[in-house]
Scaffold this active site. Structure first.
Site, PDB file in Angstrom:
ATOM      1  N   PRO A   1       5.392  -6.150   2.794  1.00  0.00           N
ATOM      2  CA  PRO A   1       6.395  -5.849   1.791  1.00  0.00           C
ATOM      3  C   PRO A   1       5.877  -5.406   0.435  1.00  0.00           C
ATOM      4  O   PRO A   1       5.015  -6.031  -0.153  1.00  0.00           O
ATOM      5  CB  PRO A   1       7.110  -7.204   1.635  1.00  0.00           C
ATOM      6  CG  PRO A   1       6.099  -8.217   2.046  1.00  0.00           C
ATOM      7  CD  PRO A   1       4.947  -7.530   2.680  1.00  0.00           C
ATOM      8  N   GLU A   2       6.470  -4.351  -0.070  1.00  0.00           N
ATOM      9  CA  GLU A   2       6.380  -3.991  -1.475  1.00  0.00           C
ATOM     10  C   GLU A   2       7.757  -4.274  -2.077  1.00  0.00           C
ATOM     11  O   GLU A   2       8.598  -4.855  -1.398  1.00  0.00           O
ATOM     12  CB  GLU A   2       5.965  -2.515  -1.616  1.00  0.00           C
ATOM     13  CG  GLU A   2       4.626  -2.228  -0.933  1.00  0.00           C
ATOM     14  CD  GLU A   2       4.178  -0.778  -1.016  1.00  0.00           C
ATOM     15  OE1 GLU A   2       4.345  -0.176  -2.089  1.00  0.00           O
ATOM     16  OE2 GLU A   2       3.672  -0.258  -0.016  1.00  0.00           O
TER      17      GLU A   2
ATOM     18  N   LYS B   1       7.104  -8.379  -6.216  1.00  0.00           N
ATOM     19  CA  LYS B   1       7.139  -8.626  -4.770  1.00  0.00           C
ATOM     20  C   LYS B   1       7.390 -10.091  -4.449  1.00  0.00           C
ATOM     21  O   LYS B   1       7.274 -10.501  -3.294  1.00  0.00           O
ATOM     22  CB  LYS B   1       5.798  -8.209  -4.147  1.00  0.00           C
ATOM     23  CG  LYS B   1       5.362  -6.791  -4.461  1.00  0.00           C
ATOM     24  CD  LYS B   1       3.928  -6.526  -4.007  1.00  0.00           C
ATOM     25  CE  LYS B   1       3.454  -5.165  -4.459  1.00  0.00           C
ATOM     26  NZ  LYS B   1       2.013  -4.949  -4.188  1.00  0.00           N
TER      27      LYS B   1
ATOM     28  N   ARG C   1      -8.925   0.419  -0.247  1.00  0.00           N
ATOM     29  CA  ARG C   1      -7.637   0.622   0.415  1.00  0.00           C
ATOM     30  C   ARG C   1      -7.506   2.043   0.931  1.00  0.00           C
ATOM     31  O   ARG C   1      -7.863   3.000   0.235  1.00  0.00           O
ATOM     32  CB  ARG C   1      -6.497   0.349  -0.571  1.00  0.00           C
ATOM     33  CG  ARG C   1      -6.680  -0.907  -1.358  1.00  0.00           C
ATOM     34  CD  ARG C   1      -6.244  -2.138  -0.592  1.00  0.00           C
ATOM     35  NE  ARG C   1      -4.937  -2.526  -1.044  1.00  0.00           N
ATOM     36  CZ  ARG C   1      -3.900  -2.730  -0.220  1.00  0.00           C
ATOM     37  NH1 ARG C   1      -4.029  -2.589   1.068  1.00  0.00           N
ATOM     38  NH2 ARG C   1      -2.748  -3.091  -0.697  1.00  0.00           N
TER      39      ARG C   1
END
Length: 271
Positions: free
Chosen positions: A2-3, A58, A260
């Site tokens: 989730p963002e 978040k 990332r």
DNA sequence: AACGAAACCTGCGCGC
DNA sequence: TGCGCGCAGGTTTCGT
């Protein structure tokens, strides 16, 4: 998983299903994800009414009358609402028994998620929420510009730092930087004030549209609460390596930034 | 002080 | 089929 948009989707569905219910009991199958003493955790929660569900960045926040349950889903945390006697499945780590004979179940394959308890006074001025900065919706451009000026790390890395600005994660930050035509490896301190205004505006656009479409579903079969998002149809670069850029037609590349996976159009986003 | 790497975990898909 | 590696929507901690 989730963002900000995915957490907001979870918050909305949880609100529709949980407001006004009492938590009658809790089963904890993985103690490490509770950051405080588990006896205290249970004491604080049992027989409390769920009065509201909030979010900052978040982070999910359950308001339980006079106390707050903070829940961070990290990479794979999900909530499900199930019947009382449904089987306890693998990866269901916390089960809340509710006053309507249903259960709220926290499911987390990688066990990265965490929960803790806060009083009203400590909620926003102690960790974790004291380290969560403004969301793009209410951040001030001068403040963000000044903060970016002080850092030499790649702009992507800094935008992922929730203490600088909150809400963006690995998917949406790639999309925002593409729309702003900024290379993710650009040094944070080289970002101009007009870049900053663009970053804020594009972040708001992307996040709002992603919320409207209930988040993004990629590489994930099971979604939280049976809701699967649909924003993936609007992604310009993230997961699109070897495909053509929607703007200029050149080939999207995958690179590494701050460890990332990062997707860019090498023509639209010059260093 | 600031930056990158490793750590926290599990599961999946890939190449050999 | 099996194994090892790299990867995954996040954050904290540990080194240099």
């Amino acid at each position: 998983m989730p963002e900000l948009p995915e957490v907001e989707t979870v918050r909305t569905v949880l609100k529709e299903n949980l407001i006004g219910l009492y938590i009658k009991d809790i089963s904890i199958y993985y103690e490490k994800m509770i950051l405080c003493d588990t006896t205290y955790f249970k004491e604080c929660i049992i027989n409390k009414k769920i009065t509201n569900i909030l979010r900052k960045g978040k982070v999910l926040i359950f308001e339980l009358e006079d106390i707050y349950l903070i829940s961070h889903l990290r990479m794979e945390g999900k909530y499900f609402i199930k019947d009382l006697n449904d089987m306890v499945e693998k990866h269901e780590h916390i089960i809340f028994k509710l006053s309507n004979d249903k259960t709220l179940r926290y499911h987390d394959t990688r066990k990265f998620g965490v929960m803790c308890i806060k009083t009203k006074d400590d909620l926003y001025n102690t960790p974790p929420l004291s380290n969560v900065s403004f969301e793009p919706f209410d951040i001030n451009s001068d403040y963000l510009y000044k903060t970016l000026q002080t850092k030499k790390a790649p702009i992507k890395t800094v935008l992922l730092d929730q203490s600088v600005m909150s809400g963006l994660g690995n998917i949406y930050v790639d999309e925002v930087l593409f729309l702003c035509k900024i290379h993710p490896l650009t040094k944070s301190c080289d970002i101009t004030i007009s870049n900053v205004e663009d970053i804020i505006n594009k972040s708001i656009e992307v996040l709002n549209k992603a919320i409207e479409f209930k988040g993004t579903t990629i590489r994930s079969y099971t979604s939280s609460l049976g809701v699967s998002g649909n924003y993936q149809q609007f992604l310009n670069v993230h997961t699109k390596d070897m495909q053509k850029c929607n703007v200029c037609g050149s080939i999207i590349q995958k690179i590494k930034v701050g460890g990332r996976g990062t997707y860019i159009c090498p023509i639209c986003q010059k260093l």
